[in-house]
Enzyme design. Structure first.
Site, PDB file in Angstrom:
ATOM      1  N   GLY A  20       0.827  -1.206   0.000  1.00  0.00           N
ATOM      2  CA  GLY A  20       0.000   0.000   0.000  1.00  0.00           C
ATOM      3  C   GLY A  20       0.860   1.254   0.000  1.00  0.00           C
ATOM      4  N   ASP A  21       0.190   2.400  -0.155  1.00  0.00           N
ATOM      5  CA  ASP A  21       0.859   3.717  -0.148  1.00  0.00           C
ATOM      6  C   ASP A  21       1.867   3.873  -1.284  1.00  0.00           C
ATOM      7  OD1 ASP A  21      -0.385   4.142   2.460  1.00  0.00           O
ATOM      8  OD2 ASP A  21       1.172   2.837   3.253  1.00  0.00           O
ATOM      9  N   GLU A  22       1.615   3.197  -2.408  1.00  0.00           N
ATOM     10  CA  GLU A  22       2.583   3.263  -3.503  1.00  0.00           C
ATOM     11  C   GLU A  22       2.386   4.478  -4.410  1.00  0.00           C
ATOM     12  OE1 GLU A  22       1.474  -1.113  -2.832  1.00  0.00           O
ATOM     13  OE2 GLU A  22       0.379   0.738  -3.249  1.00  0.00           O
ATOM     14  N   LYS A  26      -2.211   8.835  -7.663  1.00  0.00           N
ATOM     15  CA  LYS A  26      -1.616   9.672  -8.701  1.00  0.00           C
ATOM     16  C   LYS A  26      -1.765   9.029 -10.085  1.00  0.00           C
ATOM     17  CE  LYS A  26       2.373  11.266  -7.602  1.00  0.00           C
ATOM     18  NZ  LYS A  26       3.747  10.947  -7.295  1.00  0.00           N
ATOM     19  N   ASN A  46     -10.501   2.874   4.938  1.00  0.00           N
ATOM     20  CA  ASN A  46      -9.163   2.563   5.449  1.00  0.00           C
ATOM     21  C   ASN A  46      -8.128   2.887   4.376  1.00  0.00           C
ATOM     22  OD1 ASN A  46     -10.148   0.480   3.777  1.00  0.00           O
ATOM     23  ND2 ASN A  46      -8.870  -1.063   4.737  1.00  0.00           N
ATOM     24  N   HIS A  49      -5.827   7.940  -0.463  1.00  0.00           N
ATOM     25  CA  HIS A  49      -5.216   8.314  -1.742  1.00  0.00           C
ATOM     26  C   HIS A  49      -5.083   9.838  -1.800  1.00  0.00           C
ATOM     27  CE1 HIS A  49      -7.071   4.350  -3.414  1.00  0.00           C
ATOM     28  NE2 HIS A  49      -5.955   4.153  -2.747  1.00  0.00           N
ATOM     29  N   LYS A 152     -20.534  -9.228   7.156  1.00  0.00           N
ATOM     30  CA  LYS A 152     -20.897  -9.669   5.807  1.00  0.00           C
ATOM     31  C   LYS A 152     -20.714 -11.190   5.670  1.00  0.00           C
ATOM     32  CE  LYS A 152     -19.346  -8.930   0.985  1.00  0.00           C
ATOM     33  NZ  LYS A 152     -18.625  -7.995   0.097  1.00  0.00           N
ATOM     34  N   ARG A 155     -23.170 -13.271   7.441  1.00  0.00           N
ATOM     35  CA  ARG A 155     -24.511 -13.112   6.848  1.00  0.00           C
ATOM     36  C   ARG A 155     -25.490 -12.372   7.757  1.00  0.00           C
ATOM     37  NH1 ARG A 155     -24.077 -19.263   5.098  1.00  0.00           N
ATOM     38  NH2 ARG A 155     -23.317 -19.206   7.227  1.00  0.00           N
ATOM     39  N   GLY A 423       7.685   7.992 -11.528  1.00  0.00           N
ATOM     40  CA  GLY A 423       7.269   9.186 -10.794  1.00  0.00           C
ATOM     41  C   GLY A 423       8.448   9.848 -10.104  1.00  0.00           C
TER      42      GLY A 423
END
EC number: 6.3.4.4
Length: 435
Positions: A20-22, A26, A46, A49, A152, A155, A423
């Site tokens: 994550g956080d890559e 962007k 959670n 971006h 979920k 159920r 980037g």
């Protein structure tokens, strides 16, 4: 009379290839300028971006990053879990920064599950209990995501269609759900009447945005040509099935989550773009083989401003790990990669890249499932000389120093996936497109 092999429009998918956080926001923002529809397929608020447009910084947690594009529709799919106060708060906050008319551009699937305030309280209580019992927590964002997905799977969860249906039936089921959690957590107090009153108000604000997501996507795929973009939240190594379990999120943030989270066939998946930083970071706890608990790690943390958008926690930092990127590629089948934050490495004398894991001195060909083993692996590194040049002003491949070009080519060859973007800064203009 349509030919049977006409699959319809293809969707382009953007997924995290690490923890994550890559910088997915962007890449999505870049592609969203051309997109007709931008979708979220899993996770909840959670996710974090950050998108910078015209010097303005927008933070998105539930809203697809494509919401900035006034010409495109943003869709929150059935696989997403939605915290309604969070959704409206986020929209209103970004509206103050100049995001106009977002409610008219947003579609919410009626099959999406709802995260309630008490799910967030339960998330915190569970973390405290884990800490007390096992001496370690998972490091969740405490946004109620895990408990909502648990409801979920058990159920007993409630969906958007339930909220917009018969409200007295919804109220009964809501009270039962609260009682279910109170039986497990006796300290949990919920003002059900107050909650229901708020939910009734949210329902009316939400109603104009809600559609049958499956039908909407089917029409979009099989109508006139459309550019459809799917933005993954979290990342491959946080996937509930393939990540570093149990230190993972509660959804499938690999390519399979696109089909189940939007109700689209695999045939309609086109390009799958993986996003990776030029180094590695991780929020919270869990194994991290290339972590650098030293000056190098500290430099990456400070230079890269590595702080979680959702949690404000400092991110752990280390060298790029090509073992996890190859593993992410095995699962997702990336057609190309976006390599972000290359400029953070500009000042280093030497740069290391993890190329293999060894166990008892022997290379292991696969990525270990067992976290104890992952904690024990020894990383084999390839060392590169630093380029010691400012790359932040580079706008095309030839502007990059030769040593940076070598670094990029090595990554590409090692994973076997072309790098399409590099980037070198925060804004849209700082993405060098290679092909």
């Amino acid at each position: 009379t349509r030919p049977r092999n006409d699959a319809g429009n293809r969707v382009t998918v953007v997924l995290g290839a690490q923890w994550g956080d890559e910088g997915k926001g962007k890449v999505v923002d870049l592609l969203a300028t051309e997109a007709d529809i931008v979708c979220r397929c899993q996770g909840g608020n959670n996710a974090g971006h950050t998108v910078v447009v015209d010097g303005k910084e927008y933070d998105f947690h539930l809203l697809p990053s494509g919401i900035i594009n006034t010409k495109s529709i943003s869709l929150i799919g059935n696989g997403v879990v939605i915290h309604l106060p969070g959704l409206f708060e986020e929209g209103d906050k970004n509206e103050k920064k100049g995001l106009r008319g977002w409610e008219k551009r947003l579609i919410v699937s009626d099959r999406a599950h709802i995260v309630f305030d008490f799910h967030q309280v339960v998330d915190g209580l569970q973390e405290t209990e884990r800490q007390a019992q096992e001496g370690k927590s998972i490091g969740t964002t405490k946004k109620g995501i895990g408990p909502a997905y648990s409801s979920k799977a058990s159920r007993i969860g409630l969906r958007v269609c339930d909220l917009l249906g018969d409200f007295s039936d919804f109220s009964t089921r809501f009270k039962n759900l609260v009682r279910h959690y109170q039986s497990m957590h006796p300290s949990l107090t919920v003002d059900t009447e107050d909650q229901l009153k708020k939910l009734k108000d949210y329902a009316e604000r939400l109603r104009p945005m809600v559609r049958d997501g499956v039908y909407y996507m089917y029409e979009a795929l099989h109508g006139p040509p459309k550019r459809i973009l799917v933005e993954g939240a979290n990342a491959a190594l946080l996937d509930i099935d393939f990540g570093t379990y149990p230190f993972v999120t509660s959804s499938n943030c690999t390519v399979g989550g696109v089909c189940t989270g939007l109700g689209i066939p695999p045939l309609n998946i086109g390009d799958v773009f993986g996003v990776a930083k030029a180094y590695s970071t991780r929020v919270g706890i869990g194994a991290f083989p290339t972590e650098q608990l030293n000056a190098a790690g500290e430099l990456l943390q400070t230079r890269g401003h590595e702080v979680g958008v959702t949690t404000g926690r400092k991110r752990r930092c280390g060298w790029l790990d090509l073992v996890i990127m190859r593993y992410a590629h095995m699962i997702n089948g990336f057609t190309a990669i976006a390599l972000t934050k290359l400029d953070i490495l500009d000042v280093l004398d030497e740069i290391k890249v993890g190329i293999a894991y060894k166990l008892n001195g022997k290379r292991i060909p696969h990525f270990p499932a067992n976290m104890d083993i992952l904690h024990k692996v020894e990383v084999e590194y390839e060392t590169f000389p630093g380029w010691k040049t400012d790359t932040s002003t580079a706008r095309k491949w030839n502007d990059l120093p030769a040593k940076a070009q070598n670094y990029i080519r090595f990554i590409e060859n090692h994973i076997g996936v072309p790098i399409k973007w590099v980037g070198v800064g925060k804004s849209r203009e700082c993405m060098i497109q290679m092909f």
